[in-house]
Design a protein around this motif. Structure first.
Motif, PDB file in Angstrom:
ATOM      1  N   SER A 177      28.949  36.387  48.283  1.00 55.04           N
ATOM      2  CA  SER A 177      30.154  37.073  47.955  1.00 55.04           C
ATOM      3  C   SER A 177      30.849  37.435  49.391  1.00 55.04           C
ATOM      4  O   SER A 177      31.976  37.542  49.508  1.00 55.04           O
ATOM      5  CB  SER A 177      29.870  38.372  47.077  1.00 55.04           C
ATOM      6  N   GLY A 214      39.251  33.837  45.094  1.00 60.72           N
ATOM      7  CA  GLY A 214      37.944  34.556  44.385  1.00 60.72           C
ATOM      8  C   GLY A 214      36.577  33.840  45.269  1.00 60.72           C
ATOM      9  O   GLY A 214      36.747  33.486  46.211  1.00 60.72           O
ATOM     10  N   GLN A 241      33.985  34.343  50.091  1.00 61.28           N
ATOM     11  CA  GLN A 241      34.978  35.244  49.511  1.00 61.28           C
ATOM     12  C   GLN A 241      36.250  34.655  50.068  1.00 61.28           C
ATOM     13  O   GLN A 241      36.604  34.255  50.966  1.00 61.28           O
ATOM     14  CB  GLN A 241      35.199  36.590  49.776  1.00 61.28           C
ATOM     15  N   LYS A 264      36.868  34.861  39.876  1.00 62.16           N
ATOM     16  CA  LYS A 264      37.777  36.150  40.551  1.00 62.16           C
ATOM     17  C   LYS A 264      37.649  37.504  39.491  1.00 62.16           C
ATOM     18  O   LYS A 264      37.511  37.091  38.345  1.00 62.16           O
ATOM     19  CB  LYS A 264      39.453  35.761  40.818  1.00 62.16           C
ATOM     20  N   THR A 265      37.561  38.414  40.151  1.00 67.90           N
ATOM     21  CA  THR A 265      37.254  39.569  39.159  1.00 67.90           C
ATOM     22  C   THR A 265      38.637  40.244  38.916  1.00 67.90           C
ATOM     23  O   THR A 265      39.378  40.364  39.575  1.00 67.90           O
ATOM     24  CB  THR A 265      36.515  40.751  39.817  1.00 67.90           C
ATOM     25  N   THR A 270      35.493  28.649  41.194  1.00 66.46           N
ATOM     26  CA  THR A 270      35.266  30.215  41.751  1.00 66.46           C
ATOM     27  C   THR A 270      35.576  30.829  40.772  1.00 66.46           C
ATOM     28  O   THR A 270      35.775  30.680  39.544  1.00 66.46           O
ATOM     29  CB  THR A 270      36.594  30.031  42.718  1.00 66.46           C
TER      30      THR A 270
END
Length: 425
Positions: A144, A152, A148, A387-388, A385
């Protein structure tokens, strides 16, 4: 004469000369005496020595070739002389451009040196991204940080292809036999046959007409393909390994549904790919002005026959759950269920085939696809990818994750398919 200093070509030349001289001496038989007899014995010894040296050279050459393939060159006594590159793989996936539906993207990536060593748990990664809880997830935390981007977290190829393979095992178009094209670049051109000549009979001396195979290429362009997956926070916080499997399966299911929808119905308006339904040249058969409910299997048999008539073998039929149920409920005049004729393409059911098409005055019709699905190409990049999105579903105690793949759709041979529309069932 120093035979040991000669190369193979020189030794072979000597053998030819020695053989001729030996044969000449041998024809004299009992008359061979004195200096000629001594010469015969000398030549015979040299001839045998030369043959042994050539055999040794051949053995050495074979050892070098085998050694380069195996990664090691050894002396005759087994001593390692030189360590070379890694062994040349005989994996049939190495260098392969098109993958059948039963060939793994994960294995393809490994065979072509494109799979990294990281084996990341998507469940642990999402839990860490959501709550910053990286318990037993050191590799995921390192990922992460290192991977990053503004889009994402880039998932490693090995993990990404494992999820892609799970999705492939659930997508109807791939189960039916669609071809996967691993996209190593953003634009990939795949050759396809556009015409094939036929042999003719000719009179002796008559002019022959060239009827070669003709090819062009199908261009696949990697297009962003996003799927939003909502995961409950309770599941994310569960450290049980089975929870990670549930999350990965959810990702795979969403990608599978999206692949079916895009491959069948994408409209081709940028940035969308062009699905089979909207591909020019694919034959379509409409069931009546306002739609028709099937009462037998004749039309389905004919559809398969039409594909066969174009020199393609249909590998599957893709249809909606409603149409599949209607066909299973077909009965004869005495109320007995009708069995589908033998030889019909295997049915694959997906809810991505809708039942709300408009046909004349009806807006509840469906479609059905018959074809040789190996002629449907699905280009897939080897990574994706994540992404949160952590606030939008907070009132549901859930977290959203936007997963982005890059894919494209292409039809290699439109006449390998037939689409039926206006089905009232």
């Amino acid at each position: 004469m120093h035979l040991k200093t000669m190369n193979k070509a020189e030794l072979q030349a000597f053998l030819a000369e020695a053989r001729a001289e030996l044969e000449g001496l041998a024809t004299r038989g009992a008359d061979l005496t004195g200096a000629d007899s001594a010469r015969f014995e000398e030549l015979e010894g040299l001839y045998k020595e030369a043959r042994s040296l050539i055999a040794a050279i051949d053995k050495r050459s074979a050892a070098v070739i085998d050694g380069f393939d195996a990664g090691t060159i050894t002396e005759d006594n087994g001593t390692t002389l030189h360590q070379t590159r890694a062994a040349k793989s005989n994996n049939p996936l190495r260098g392969k451009v098109l993958l059948r539906s039963d060939e793994s993207m994960t294995e393809w990536a490994a065979a072509n040196g494109e799979a990294d060593s990281a084996d990341i748990s998507i469940g642990r990664l999402l839990r860490g991204l959501h709550s910053n809880d990286w318990t037993n997830a050191e590799e995921e935390r390192a990922l992460s940080v290192a991977n990053q981007t503004s889009a994402g977290v880039l998932v490693p190829v090995k993990t990404a292809t494992q999820i892609i393979d799970k999705a492939r095992n659930q997508a109807a178009v791939l189960l039916a036999g669609a071809t996967v094209v691993p996209l190593s670049t953003s634009v990939t051109r795949v050759p396809r046959l556009t015409g094939e000549g036929t042999p003719d009979f000719y009179a002796e001396g008559a002019q022959r007409n060239a009827k070669d195979l003709t090819f062009d290429s199908l261009t696949l362009t990697a297009r962003s393909f996003d799927r939003l997956i909502i995961v409950s926070n309770e599941l994310l916080e569960d450290s049980d390994p089975s929870a990670a499997g549930v999350i990965e399966d959810a990702f795979a299911k969403q990608f599978a549904l999206g692949l079916d929808q895009a491959a069948l119905f994408a409209d081709g308006i940028n940035p969308n790919p062009t699905g089979l339904f909207n591909t020019a040249g694919v034959p379509k058969v409409n069931h009546g002005t306002n739609g028709t409910k099937p009462t037998d299997y004749d039309w389905l048999v004919q559809a398969a026959g039409n594909v066969l008539a174009q020199n393609f073998v249909p590998t599957g039929t893709i249809l909606s759950p409603r149409t599949a149920t209607t066909l299973q409920l077909l009965k004869d005049t005495q109320g007995r269920y009708l069995s589908a004729p033998e030889g019909l393409p295997t049915p694959y059911v997906t809810n991505q085939v809708p039942n709300n098409f408009t046909t004349g005055t009806s807006n509840v019709t469906s479609a059905l696809f018959v074809g040789d699905w190996s002629q449907l190409y699905i280009g897939v990049r080897k990574s994706f990818t994540i992404k949160t999105i952590d606030q939008r579903w907070a009132d549901q105690n859930s977290t959203g994750f936007l997963a982005q793949m890059r894919i494209d759709i292409g039809v290699a041979q439109p006449l390998a398919f037939e689409i039926h529309t206006g089905i009232l069932a």
